[in-house]
Motif scaffolding. Sequence first.
Motif, PDB file in Angstrom:
ATOM      1  N   LYS A  45     -11.594   9.273   8.370  1.00 41.21           N
ATOM      2  CA  LYS A  45     -12.245   8.140   9.091  1.00 41.21           C
ATOM      3  C   LYS A  45     -11.719   6.890   8.395  1.00 41.21           C
ATOM      4  N   HIS A  46     -11.789   6.816   7.102  1.00 38.29           N
ATOM      5  CA  HIS A  46     -11.047   5.562   6.610  1.00 38.29           C
ATOM      6  C   HIS A  46      -9.674   5.204   7.034  1.00 38.29           C
ATOM      7  N   GLY A  47      -8.803   6.491   7.013  1.00 35.81           N
ATOM      8  CA  GLY A  47      -7.420   6.195   7.215  1.00 35.81           C
ATOM      9  C   GLY A  47      -7.344   5.830   8.832  1.00 35.81           C
ATOM     10  N   TYR A  48      -8.135   6.340   9.579  1.00 34.80           N
ATOM     11  CA  TYR A  48      -8.231   5.764  11.166  1.00 34.80           C
ATOM     12  C   TYR A  48      -8.414   4.217  11.174  1.00 34.80           C
ATOM     13  N   GLU A  49      -9.619   3.967  10.323  1.00 26.75           N
ATOM     14  CA  GLU A  49      -9.969   2.410  10.269  1.00 26.75           C
ATOM     15  C   GLU A  49      -8.859   1.507   9.655  1.00 26.75           C
ATOM     16  N   ILE A  50      -8.076   2.216   8.677  1.00 26.12           N
ATOM     17  CA  ILE A  50      -6.938   1.283   8.220  1.00 26.12           C
ATOM     18  C   ILE A  50      -6.023   1.121   9.341  1.00 26.12           C
ATOM     19  N   SER A  51      -5.774   2.107  10.170  1.00 27.11           N
ATOM     20  CA  SER A  51      -4.899   1.865  11.350  1.00 27.11           C
ATOM     21  C   SER A  51      -5.267   0.938  12.186  1.00 27.11           C
ATOM     22  N   VAL A  52      -6.528   0.978  12.493  1.00 24.65           N
ATOM     23  CA  VAL A  52      -7.061   0.037  13.685  1.00 24.65           C
ATOM     24  C   VAL A  52      -6.983  -1.366  13.055  1.00 24.65           C
ATOM     25  N   VAL A  53      -7.356  -1.432  11.715  1.00 25.44           N
ATOM     26  CA  VAL A  53      -7.350  -2.960  11.197  1.00 25.44           C
ATOM     27  C   VAL A  53      -5.907  -3.442  11.389  1.00 25.44           C
ATOM     28  N   ILE A  67       1.407   1.172  -2.311  1.00 21.54           N
ATOM     29  CA  ILE A  67       1.610  -0.136  -1.217  1.00 21.54           C
ATOM     30  C   ILE A  67       1.498   0.319   0.131  1.00 21.54           C
ATOM     31  N   THR A  68       1.701   1.584   0.582  1.00 22.95           N
ATOM     32  CA  THR A  68       1.790   2.185   1.766  1.00 22.95           C
ATOM     33  C   THR A  68       0.513   1.910   2.352  1.00 22.95           C
ATOM     34  N   LEU A  69      -0.765   2.258   1.583  1.00 18.21           N
ATOM     35  CA  LEU A  69      -1.976   1.968   2.238  1.00 18.21           C
ATOM     36  C   LEU A  69      -2.141   0.610   2.672  1.00 18.21           C
ATOM     37  N   ALA A  70      -1.814  -0.336   1.796  1.00 17.89           N
ATOM     38  CA  ALA A  70      -1.990  -1.678   2.183  1.00 17.89           C
ATOM     39  C   ALA A  70      -1.164  -2.084   3.412  1.00 17.89           C
ATOM     40  N   PHE A  71       0.034  -1.729   3.396  1.00 24.36           N
ATOM     41  CA  PHE A  71       1.113  -2.025   4.607  1.00 24.36           C
ATOM     42  C   PHE A  71       0.747  -1.412   5.855  1.00 24.36           C
ATOM     43  N   LYS A  72      -0.082  -0.191   5.864  1.00 24.95           N
ATOM     44  CA  LYS A  72      -0.315   0.412   7.007  1.00 24.95           C
ATOM     45  C   LYS A  72      -1.650  -0.458   7.679  1.00 24.95           C
ATOM     46  N   MET A  73      -2.347  -1.477   6.958  1.00 28.22           N
ATOM     47  CA  MET A  73      -3.241  -2.246   7.101  1.00 28.22           C
ATOM     48  C   MET A  73      -2.660  -3.411   7.564  1.00 28.22           C
ATOM     49  N   LYS A  74      -1.337  -3.770   7.474  1.00 31.08           N
ATOM     50  CA  LYS A  74      -0.786  -4.836   7.656  1.00 31.08           C
ATOM     51  C   LYS A  74      -1.259  -6.065   6.665  1.00 31.08           C
TER      52      LYS A  74
END
Lengths: 366, 511
Positions: free
Chosen positions: A229-237, A89-96
Amino acid sequence: MNKSQENIKVREPLVRTVKRAERSNLDIIKLRIIAFILALVAGGLFILLIGFNPFELYLTIVSGAFRSKMAIQATVKFMIPLLMASLGITLAFKMKFWNIGAEGQIIMGAVFSSYFALFYSDLPHIVLIIIMFISGFIGGGLWGLIPAYFKSKFNTNETLLTLMLNYIALHVISFLRDGPWKDPGSSGFPKIARFEANAQLDKILGVQFGWIVGLILVVVVFIYMVYTKHGYEISVVGESQATSRYAGMNVKKIILRTMILSGGICGITGVIQSAGSDMTLAASVAGGVGFTAIIVAWLANLNPFGILMVSFLFSVLEKGSSVMQSTYGLSTYSASVLQGIILFFILGCEFFIRYKFVLRHKGGNK
Amino acid sequence: MSNLIETKYAIELKGVSKIFGSVVANDNINLNIKYGEILALLGENGSGKTTLMNMLSGIYYPDAGTISIAGDEVSISSPTDAINYGIGMIHQHFKLVEVLNAMDNIVLGTKEKYLKPKILKDKILNISSKFGLEIEPEKKIYNMSVSEKQTVEILKVLYRGAQILILDEPTAVLTPQETEKLFAILRKMKEQGSAIIIITHKLHEVLSVSDRVAILRKGKLIDTVKTEDSNEKQLTELMVGRPVSLKINRPEVESKKTILNVVDLSVMNEDGSLGLKNINFKLKRGEILGVAGIAGSGQKELCESIAGLIKIKSGAVLCNKENIIGKTPDEIINLGISMSFVPEDRLGMGLVGSMGMVENMMLKSYRKSKGFFIDKKPSRKLAEYLKNKLQIVTPNVDMPVRMMSGGNVQKVLLGREIDSNPNVLITAYPVRGLDINSSYVIYDLLNEQKLKGVAVLFIGEDLDVLLELSDRIMVLCNGEMKGIVDTKETTKEEIGLMMAGKSFKGVEGDE
């Protein structure tokens, strides 16, 4: 107007809350430690109140989690699903993206993999286990993809949708248990057959190898979030969808992709729980882990290594309190009260990270 | 009564201080205002004007010092207290319920019994005629223009019997003509004995409406001067702390070739109304095309449709004869048009607030590097380079940009966009919230780009700046283009009238 003025005395309010400047990390850690100590004190008062010695009980919790090889193994067994679901869920939460459907995703992962565990148990062991992991990932991923699709297409509320899907998943198990997958050898009692030894996960150091998968995932998720890059995109989104669109990111694609991963990891959790610990597909395969994982992820500030630590502490508390219950003949609920108190303090201290109280006269008037 | 007014100050602040964490927002402020006086509070952004007024309106509580109203020391711990003391604040962003009519909005939140609409209407009309306000009490807020909404806000505080009015940048959303009307109302209120504080950073407005000016700088009250004894130059020096030249350069560029051609561009808003109606213009290399219009006239839609961020209804945007409508931002970036858009919402769109400069540098370029992993090295180099070149104040390039001041944030954003060597640069309100110094740095940067042959679309709000900086000005009103004028041949009044919806013959089209 003058009259109302007379009624209000010249007085500063007794207590007011003030937003503070951002605290340093060290201060935050100190604050959390203080909160933990306060929690122990408050919990101790509760224990005193029901007539026990708090020190003894606390000691029992710690020793209960580590007193023997078996106890340690049991603690780790508690920890595996909690750790993995929190990482998911952390992956999803990081993306809010508020994925509170880990519960359902765990179940669907378990259901998909159980199909192979039940009906293809004669495949070579390694092949079978790999197929189970892949199918579990797909099952959980699909369950995560559904709310993500509706969110990106119609902007539906993901909190509601993921929550509802939990119940659907739960009833899917009941349906399978009472119908198509009912164990013919159970003489009418509704249950799903125990997996053959061939479909069970191997043990390493006396515990199913899920703990290794969990540890690997901690590192993988960390690298994924920070260095790709994916992780970066998740944070920006997560920060702002407007910014991501402005930067030319395909927000829909990122949401869908991340939710497949988030659900998929939860799905693998289901595989590990069913084939590694339960040895069958039970309705309790998730057993609330998906919800506890939310607390773990937040307490750890969405940091994978933090999650490792927090989920470990949670498991110690969980295992230790079950020992405490049996040793002192306490009811299950008193252990839950104790857990609740500790959580209350730790979550409550988050307020003090951002705000402070100012009392009258202290740095106030005159 | 008149005796009382003369002897007592409406508001008297003594030694008022307010500290946020490590930032001293207000430092030992001593200030007073009489009934029947208009006081202008002047200061750059971040000088503490709004904080000071928020303490009067009960939003913040001072850490030290006393506030007296009509001679009595008081404690204002909530907005309700402020209203009870007769203080009414009119915020920059209106706080009205869109679906209700003016009357309901005015009485909303008062504790009195709900009056019959007829009586209420009379009561409101009574108040408005007393102060020379024009209002239709039964008109719904969503049908109102910005200036009408502001009138409702003013009536809201007058209805509650406010004797002391605080207006936070009330003219930001008004045309010059509407501003004049507002000032007339304020003068009338002053005659009726109200005390009025107006927060602004537009000097000519200060000079035309106020009796006294209080200047804040970095949280300290620098001076209070009588408006009649002062002038624009003196006020600027007090505000900035040293002499400043107020002239903006406008270098001339020969050979202007059209690079962007916007044809019949229409944009539909979410509610189905047209955000932009048949916009036609050409943007040339080596020019700054200013866009004027009151807030919400379609500036946002214009920028975002060209940048490919929103869907358009009809029309085309030709860049080097290629239509870029229907392409995603990512495709537009890849086409090699190299268009840069500096959005108005810096931390909400242009930058990621929680990330440092380094990670913000790669926002648009991270895809260019090969492989699955990100390469932060080039961004780190660029961040260090920009930090030195534009003198960005930050302890290190990894500090979250949201912790920087507005001017530095803008430099980070503009610096990144300029570094990508754009052919077209779209900037929306690039100096909003910046102090005078930073503003001039930004103007220089834009002029530098213009000289390099970049086509600049400059969405501005301060007409004086627009007139000095841009070569031509396009005026928008309600999503319609009211014309494009040459800045050498136009006046502020003309543009003001166009902003209010008047088209002039001969200026309607481009060419």
